[in-house]
Enzyme design. Structure first.
Site, PDB file in Angstrom:
ATOM      1  N   CYS A  66      13.142  48.580  17.423  1.00 37.94           N
ATOM      2  CA  CYS A  66      12.051  47.573  17.934  1.00 37.94           C
ATOM      3  C   CYS A  66      12.032  47.526  19.574  1.00 37.94           C
ATOM      4  O   CYS A  66      10.777  47.598  20.013  1.00 37.94           O
ATOM      5  CB  CYS A  66      12.653  46.036  17.769  1.00 37.94           C
ATOM      6  SG  CYS A  66      12.963  45.816  15.933  1.00 37.94           S
ATOM      7  N   CYS A 118      17.484  44.642  17.369  1.00 40.80           N
ATOM      8  CA  CYS A 118      17.001  45.825  16.952  1.00 40.80           C
ATOM      9  C   CYS A 118      16.516  46.931  17.762  1.00 40.80           C
ATOM     10  O   CYS A 118      15.712  46.803  18.585  1.00 40.80           O
ATOM     11  CB  CYS A 118      15.837  45.416  15.987  1.00 40.80           C
ATOM     12  SG  CYS A 118      14.633  46.778  15.262  1.00 40.80           S
TER      13      CYS A 118
END
Length: 323
Positions: free
Chosen positions: A82, A79
């Site tokens: 993230c 991700c």
């Protein structure tokens, strides 16, 4: 295993009130036990960011949330957002100096936790305060927004649950301080049985179970709250909502009709409407009718909780109506 007071998604207002009061009682129990055992001690800045998985979630998130708000960062290696958000959260965890604990959960390795929180995409950030899960934000967010959200979180945690955070010692060894385990209270089994009966709709069984606890411990906050809620639900169980509301509208001076309508208001989550209806009944009546409306209002205060600002305001309004 989730405790009685764990709330993983939005619920009706009455259930949220119950969860908040149970959570506060549990948090106070944990802090009292820790104080008797000398407290958990100071933690190092490195202890403010922890990795959590399904095996450690109850210990490191649920139990710790009784002493400090736990912010959960759901992330994954693949991700990209993230990788931008997580370092900001980690830096702020240290900067906030123990006002919250940051728990990082890899969703690829912890699918069950991801499902329990109902997460549809990452990054996703939640908080757990005194056992209650609260969604904070999903997706990338600017630092100013994150700070504002964290400020609100720590304020609510302190004002509603008395959670002032962890003591941080820059010289402490990482991992040196661990929260003390809290043994189950003497009425834990009875309270679990009462809560299960309440959830199953066995209102008579729940009422009796809560009364049994209160017979031994009259000041037990969880039992008092559970009994008030169970009795309220039992009162409205046989009511015809349309008839009750019609009679309340047609007969504003009928105290019994206003009391029944107020019960329905509260069960439906219309807290201010329930309080306002009964305060108006107190203002209009005298003698036994006034006492009946006042006493029911006090019972509904017990259901919502003395520290709720709506109760505080309604108490002032009740005083003005009485005097």
């Amino acid at each position: 295993m989730q405790p009685r007071n764990m709330s993983m998604s939005g619920v009706v207002d009455l259930a949220a009130v119950k969860a908040a009061q149970e959570a506060k009682a549990k948090a106070e129990q944990v802090r009292a036990q820790a104080a008797r055992q000398g407290g958990p001690g100071a933690v190092s800045p490195a202890d403010l960011v922890i990795d959590v998985d399904e095996a450690t979630f109850e210990r490191d998130v649920l139990q710790r949330s009784a002493e400090v708000p736990v912010v959960i960062d759901f992330w994954a290696e693949w991700c990209q957002p993230c990788k931008q958000l997580s370092p900001v959260l980690e830096r702020l965890a240290v900067e906030y100096n123990g006002r919250f604990l940051l728990a990082k959960i890899d969703v690829d390795a912890n699918q069950l936790l991801m499902q329990q929180f109902g997460i549809q995409g990452i990054p996703a950030v939640f908080a757990v305060v005194a056992g209650q899960a609260l969604p904070l934000f999903q997706g990338a967010a600017g630092e100013a927004q994150i700070r504002q959200t964290l400020d609100q979180l720590v304020q609510v945690a302190e004002e509603r649950f008395g959670l002032t955070g962890l003591a941080v010692d820059p010289d402490a060894e990482p991992g040196a301080a661990q929260p003390a385990a809290v043994p189950a209270g003497p009425h834990e089994a009875a309270l679990n049985a009462a809560a299960q009966a309440l959830d199953a709709g066995d209102l008579g069984g729940a009422i009796q179970a809560y009364k049994n606890v209160l017979a031994d411990e009259p000041a037990n906050a969880e039992a008092k709250l559970g009994l008030a809620q169970a009795e309220l639900l039992q009162r409205v169980q046989s009511l015809d909502p349309q008839r009750v509301r019609r009679e309340a509208a047609e007969k504003p001076g009928d105290v019994a009709a206003q009391i029944a309508a107020a019960d329905l208001d509260l069960v439906g989550g219309h807290v201010e409407d329930a309080f306002g209806r009964l305060i108006e009944a107190v203002r209009r009546t005298a003698g036994e009718d006034r006492d009946a409306a006042r006493l029911r209002l006090l019972e509904l205060f017990e259901v919502v909780g003395a520290e709720d600002p709506r109760v505080t305001g309604a108490r002032r309004a009740l005083a003005r109506a009485l005097f």
